[in-house]
Design a protein around this motif. Structure first.
Motif, mmCIF file in Angstrom:
data_model
loop_
_atom_site.group_PDB
_atom_site.id
_atom_site.type_symbol
_atom_site.label_atom_id
_atom_site.label_comp_id
_atom_site.label_asym_id
_atom_site.label_seq_id
_atom_site.Cartn_x
_atom_site.Cartn_y
_atom_site.Cartn_z
ATOM 1 N N ILE A 257 -57.833 -6.571 -8.727
ATOM 2 C CA ILE A 257 -57.690 -5.164 -8.348
ATOM 3 C C ILE A 257 -58.596 -4.283 -9.198
ATOM 4 C CG2 ILE A 257 -56.068 -3.217 -8.402
ATOM 5 C CD1 ILE A 257 -53.893 -5.289 -7.544
ATOM 6 N N ALA A 258 -58.639 -4.543 -10.504
ATOM 7 C CA ALA A 258 -59.499 -3.750 -11.386
ATOM 8 C C ALA A 258 -60.969 -3.926 -11.039
ATOM 9 C CB ALA A 258 -59.248 -4.149 -12.841
ATOM 10 N N THR A 259 -61.367 -5.158 -10.728
ATOM 11 C CA THR A 259 -62.771 -5.424 -10.415
ATOM 12 C C THR A 259 -63.181 -4.787 -9.099
ATOM 13 O OG1 THR A 259 -62.676 -7.513 -11.637
ATOM 14 C CG2 THR A 259 -64.465 -7.255 -10.051
ATOM 15 N N VAL A 260 -62.334 -4.897 -8.095
ATOM 16 C CA VAL A 260 -62.643 -4.279 -6.805
ATOM 17 C C VAL A 260 -62.740 -2.763 -6.951
ATOM 18 C CG1 VAL A 260 -61.767 -3.861 -4.472
ATOM 19 C CG2 VAL A 260 -61.660 -6.158 -5.447
ATOM 20 N N ALA A 261 -61.838 -2.178 -7.732
ATOM 21 C CA ALA A 261 -61.892 -0.733 -7.959
ATOM 22 C C ALA A 261 -63.186 -0.336 -8.671
ATOM 23 C CB ALA A 261 -60.681 -0.290 -8.781
ATOM 24 N N MET A 262 -63.572 -1.096 -9.671
ATOM 25 C CA MET A 262 -64.799 -0.774 -10.395
ATOM 26 C C MET A 262 -66.031 -0.930 -9.508
ATOM 27 S SD MET A 262 -66.092 0.422 -13.075
ATOM 28 C CE MET A 262 -64.646 0.437 -14.136
ATOM 29 N N ARG A 263 -66.008 -1.899 -8.616
ATOM 30 C CA ARG A 263 -67.130 -2.061 -7.674
ATOM 31 C C ARG A 263 -67.218 -0.851 -6.747
ATOM 32 N NH1 ARG A 263 -69.429 -7.045 -6.832
ATOM 33 N NH2 ARG A 263 -69.619 -6.650 -4.584
ATOM 34 N N ASP A 264 -66.066 -0.334 -6.328
ATOM 35 C CA ASP A 264 -66.084 0.883 -5.513
ATOM 36 C C ASP A 264 -66.674 2.057 -6.291
ATOM 37 O OD1 ASP A 264 -65.158 0.041 -3.051
ATOM 38 O OD2 ASP A 264 -63.048 0.322 -3.555
ATOM 39 N N ILE A 265 -66.237 2.209 -7.532
ATOM 40 C CA ILE A 265 -66.707 3.327 -8.348
ATOM 41 C C ILE A 265 -68.220 3.267 -8.550
ATOM 42 C CG2 ILE A 265 -66.618 4.322 -10.670
ATOM 43 C CD1 ILE A 265 -63.648 3.484 -10.733
ATOM 44 N N ARG A 266 -68.745 2.064 -8.726
ATOM 45 C CA ARG A 266 -70.176 1.888 -8.981
ATOM 46 C C ARG A 266 -70.992 1.680 -7.707
ATOM 47 N NH1 ARG A 266 -70.353 -1.790 -14.534
ATOM 48 N NH2 ARG A 266 -69.197 -0.292 -15.830
ATOM 49 N N GLY A 267 -70.331 1.787 -6.556
ATOM 50 C CA GLY A 267 -71.048 1.673 -5.303
ATOM 51 C C GLY A 267 -71.525 0.273 -4.983
ATOM 52 N N ALA A 268 -70.838 -0.746 -5.524
ATOM 53 C CA ALA A 268 -71.255 -2.131 -5.303
ATOM 54 C C ALA A 268 -70.539 -2.789 -4.132
ATOM 55 C CB ALA A 268 -71.012 -2.954 -6.573
ATOM 56 N N SER A 269 -69.596 -2.101 -3.493
ATOM 57 C CA SER A 269 -68.846 -2.681 -2.382
ATOM 58 C C SER A 269 -69.717 -2.766 -1.143
ATOM 59 C CB SER A 269 -67.602 -1.837 -2.092
ATOM 60 O OG SER A 269 -66.773 -1.758 -3.231
ATOM 61 N N ARG B 91 -59.514 11.320 -7.265
ATOM 62 C CA ARG B 91 -60.021 11.457 -5.904
ATOM 63 C C ARG B 91 -61.190 10.495 -5.637
ATOM 64 N NH1 ARG B 91 -58.021 16.148 -3.542
ATOM 65 N NH2 ARG B 91 -57.027 17.564 -5.002
ATOM 66 N N SER B 92 -61.588 9.701 -6.630
ATOM 67 C CA SER B 92 -62.651 8.730 -6.414
ATOM 68 C C SER B 92 -62.265 7.803 -5.277
ATOM 69 C CB SER B 92 -62.886 7.909 -7.689
ATOM 70 O OG SER B 92 -63.293 8.738 -8.750
ATOM 71 N N ARG B 93 -63.214 7.524 -4.420
ATOM 72 C CA ARG B 93 -62.912 6.715 -3.247
ATOM 73 C C ARG B 93 -62.878 5.236 -3.599
ATOM 74 N NH1 ARG B 93 -66.148 9.463 1.847
ATOM 75 N NH2 ARG B 93 -65.095 11.490 1.744
ATOM 76 N N LEU B 94 -61.857 4.560 -3.135
ATOM 77 C CA LEU B 94 -61.680 3.137 -3.393
ATOM 78 C C LEU B 94 -61.440 2.408 -2.075
ATOM 79 C CD1 LEU B 94 -59.292 3.419 -6.478
ATOM 80 C CD2 LEU B 94 -61.788 3.202 -6.496
ATOM 81 N N PRO B 95 -62.406 2.430 -1.178
ATOM 82 C CA PRO B 95 -62.194 1.852 0.157
ATOM 83 C C PRO B 95 -61.963 0.350 0.132
ATOM 84 C CG PRO B 95 -64.505 2.408 -0.168
ATOM 85 C CD PRO B 95 -63.765 3.017 -1.316
ATOM 86 N N SER B 96 -62.575 -0.362 -0.810
ATOM 87 C CA SER B 96 -62.408 -1.811 -0.844
ATOM 88 C C SER B 96 -60.972 -2.211 -1.169
ATOM 89 C CB SER B 96 -63.362 -2.433 -1.859
ATOM 90 O OG SER B 96 -64.698 -2.252 -1.476
ATOM 91 N N LEU B 97 -60.298 -1.431 -2.001
ATOM 92 C CA LEU B 97 -58.897 -1.720 -2.285
ATOM 93 C C LEU B 97 -58.040 -1.535 -1.043
ATOM 94 C CD1 LEU B 97 -57.977 -0.363 -5.831
ATOM 95 C CD2 LEU B 97 -58.165 -2.718 -5.048
ATOM 96 N N THR B 98 -58.370 -0.531 -0.243
ATOM 97 C CA THR B 98 -57.653 -0.354 1.018
ATOM 98 C C THR B 98 -57.867 -1.561 1.920
ATOM 99 O OG1 THR B 98 -57.905 2.041 0.874
ATOM 100 C CG2 THR B 98 -57.354 1.140 3.026
ATOM 101 N N GLY B 99 -59.110 -1.998 2.049
ATOM 102 C CA GLY B 99 -59.398 -3.154 2.882
ATOM 103 C C GLY B 99 -58.750 -4.424 2.375
ATOM 104 N N ALA B 100 -58.654 -4.572 1.046
ATOM 105 C CA ALA B 100 -58.055 -5.777 0.472
ATOM 106 C C ALA B 100 -56.590 -5.915 0.847
ATOM 107 C CB ALA B 100 -58.219 -5.760 -1.040
ATOM 108 N N ARG B 101 -55.929 -4.800 1.092
ATOM 109 C CA ARG B 101 -54.518 -4.860 1.495
ATOM 110 C C ARG B 101 -54.342 -5.659 2.777
ATOM 111 N NH1 ARG B 101 -53.214 0.990 2.236
ATOM 112 N NH2 ARG B 101 -51.568 0.093 3.502
ATOM 113 N N TRP B 102 -55.331 -5.604 3.642
ATOM 114 C CA TRP B 102 -55.234 -6.324 4.904
ATOM 115 C C TRP B 102 -55.116 -7.831 4.662
ATOM 116 C CZ3 TRP B 102 -53.817 -6.470 9.625
ATOM 117 C CH2 TRP B 102 -54.303 -7.444 10.501
ATOM 118 N N TRP B 103 -55.920 -8.354 3.738
ATOM 119 C CA TRP B 103 -55.889 -9.799 3.506
ATOM 120 C C TRP B 103 -54.570 -10.222 2.877
ATOM 121 C CZ3 TRP B 103 -59.156 -11.763 6.503
ATOM 122 C CH2 TRP B 103 -60.397 -11.145 6.736
#
Length: 415
Positions: A310-322, A14-26
């Motif tokens: 994908i892994a890096t963007v997910a980790m940035r979301d988890i650590r609040g770096a997005s 359930r961890s939020r990964l908003p940056s991965l959602t946004g990356a789909r747009w590009w």
């Protein structure tokens, strides 16, 4: 059906990964740019030296890179968002409800836009039920809504996941990285076999270009949506191209790269949050696609950099770096990206038939009509997401006891 798939994740799915959602747009925009170059029949621009230069600078690898991103992301999101105890039947129901309604709606729009002959079942029925890329014929692979070819692979991904996920879960955490490396080597060997033994182009030339018709007036139909196309009995596809790009089984390992890297992130074995080296590797891999045969340029060279991204963007979301990539606007664009991906070609067919056909345009005209198609596709995608996708997922795809939050910033497993 009550059998469940079990995957133990160290990080809550359930961890939020908003940056991965946004990356789909590009990724969806990358596909759109290539399709606008190839599928908007703007003459005489498409017959000019300027167009050939642009198409060399923006080759088929751009759209293929977007598809590769979607396939790896699908594996990551499906693994990440899978709920413990969810039944296989419920899993399949959610996937079907997410894919088919938008697909069928886009297909219906295209049927009307292109006056598809419904009496010829071969040109629309395999596409409608998403089995058309299992046969190497353009009458089926390119029938109806061209972007829907990727959904055939997606359906295979979803069908296989409950079967293979328990085996993925048994891989020891310390060996996940080795599993990813082994899977990539297997993919590389597979495409090398296609290159050596399958008939098809062996050079490095761009094999995906517009099919041009005589004359300098823009035609009423792009060739893939024309009556002449649908009247053909059979249009063979290059075996090596089909095997390396559109054949669902060939793309299945890419999905499991995403599944494995989701476990890698969940086990806290992916520590990198720096985007610069990942983007640099992506640029190098993309540049290399210019000098390799078609079997490699369509996905293989981009796979590891895409997986790392994908892994890096997910980790940035988890650590609040997005930052900007996780904004509500980017998340919304990511949520509508599937509908945008599916509706763009029908919109191109409509605009071509109603406005472009019979006229002549330069590069400026192409830019103007591309902007029109982009705007109309985004508006249509927003409407589909708001009035088709969300109500269906809210009403039928989730257990009644769950709070439905499809509009939230949690990654939306649309692909």
């Amino acid at each position: 059906m009550t059998t469940s798939v079990t995957i133990d994740l160290a990080v809550s799915p359930r961890s939020r990964l908003p940056s991965l959602t946004g990356a789909r747009w590009w990724a969806a925009v990358a596909v759109f740019v290539l399709h606008a170059l190839v599928f908007l029949p703007v003459y005489p621009f498409q017959k000019s030296d300027l167009f050939r230069t642009i198409h060399w600078l923006v080759p088929m690898q751009l759209g293929a890179a977007g598809v590769t991103f979607f396939f790896v992301l699908s594996g990551f999101v499906i693994c990440w968002s899978y709920r413990q105890g969810d039944s296989i039947g419920n899993f399949y129901r959610k996937r079907i409800l997410k894919i088919y309604p938008t697909h069928i709606l886009a297909a219906a729009v295209f049927v009307l836009a292109a006056s598809v002959p419904l009496m010829r079942l071969v040109v629309w029925l395999p596409n409608l039920v998403l089995v058309h890329t299992w046969v190497p014929k353009s009458t089926t692979v390119g029938g109806l809504n061209v972007p829907s070819w990727s959904l055939c692979a997606e359906m295979l991904f979803y069908l296989s996941f409950p079967v293979l996920a328990p085996f993925v879960a048994r891989i020891p955490a310390a060996r996940i990285g080795w599993a990813i490396a082994g899977l990539f080597v297997a993919i590389l060997l597979l495409h090398t076999a296609f290159y050596i033994w399958a008939d098809g182009p062996k050079g490095i030339a761009n094999a995906f270009a517009p099919r041009l018709l005589p004359g300098d007036d823009s035609p009423e139909f792009e060739i893939h949506s024309s009556p002449a196309w649908f009247a053909r009995e059979n249009i063979p596809v290059s075996p090596s191209y089909w095997l390396s790009y559109t054949f669902p089984l060939s793309r299945l390992p890419e999905f499991y790269l995403g599944v494995l890297v989701a476990r890698l992130v969940a086990e806290n074995r992916w520590r990198n949050t720096r985007m610069a080296p990942v983007l640099a590797s992506l640029c190098v891999a993309y540049a290399a696609t210019w000098v390799v045969p078609v079997n490699y340029k369509m996905s293989v060279l981009m796979l590891l950099p895409m997986t790392a991204l994908i892994a890096t963007v997910a980790m940035r979301d988890i650590r609040g770096a997005s930052r900007w990539s996780a904004t509500p606007r980017m998340v919304w664009l990511g949520n509508v990206s599937y509908a945008f991906y599916m509706i763009q070609f029908p919109v191109m067919a409509i605009v071509t038939r109603v406005f472009i056909g019979g006229n002549r345009y330069s590069a400026t005209g192409w830019l103007a009509w591309t902007a029109v198609v982009f705007a109309l596709s985004l508006i249509a995608a927003a409407a589909i997401y708001r009035w088709v996708d969300m109500p269906i997922m809210t009403r039928w795809a989730r257990p009644k006891s769950q709070e439905v939050a499809l509009h939230s910033s949690r990654v939306d497993p649309a692909r």
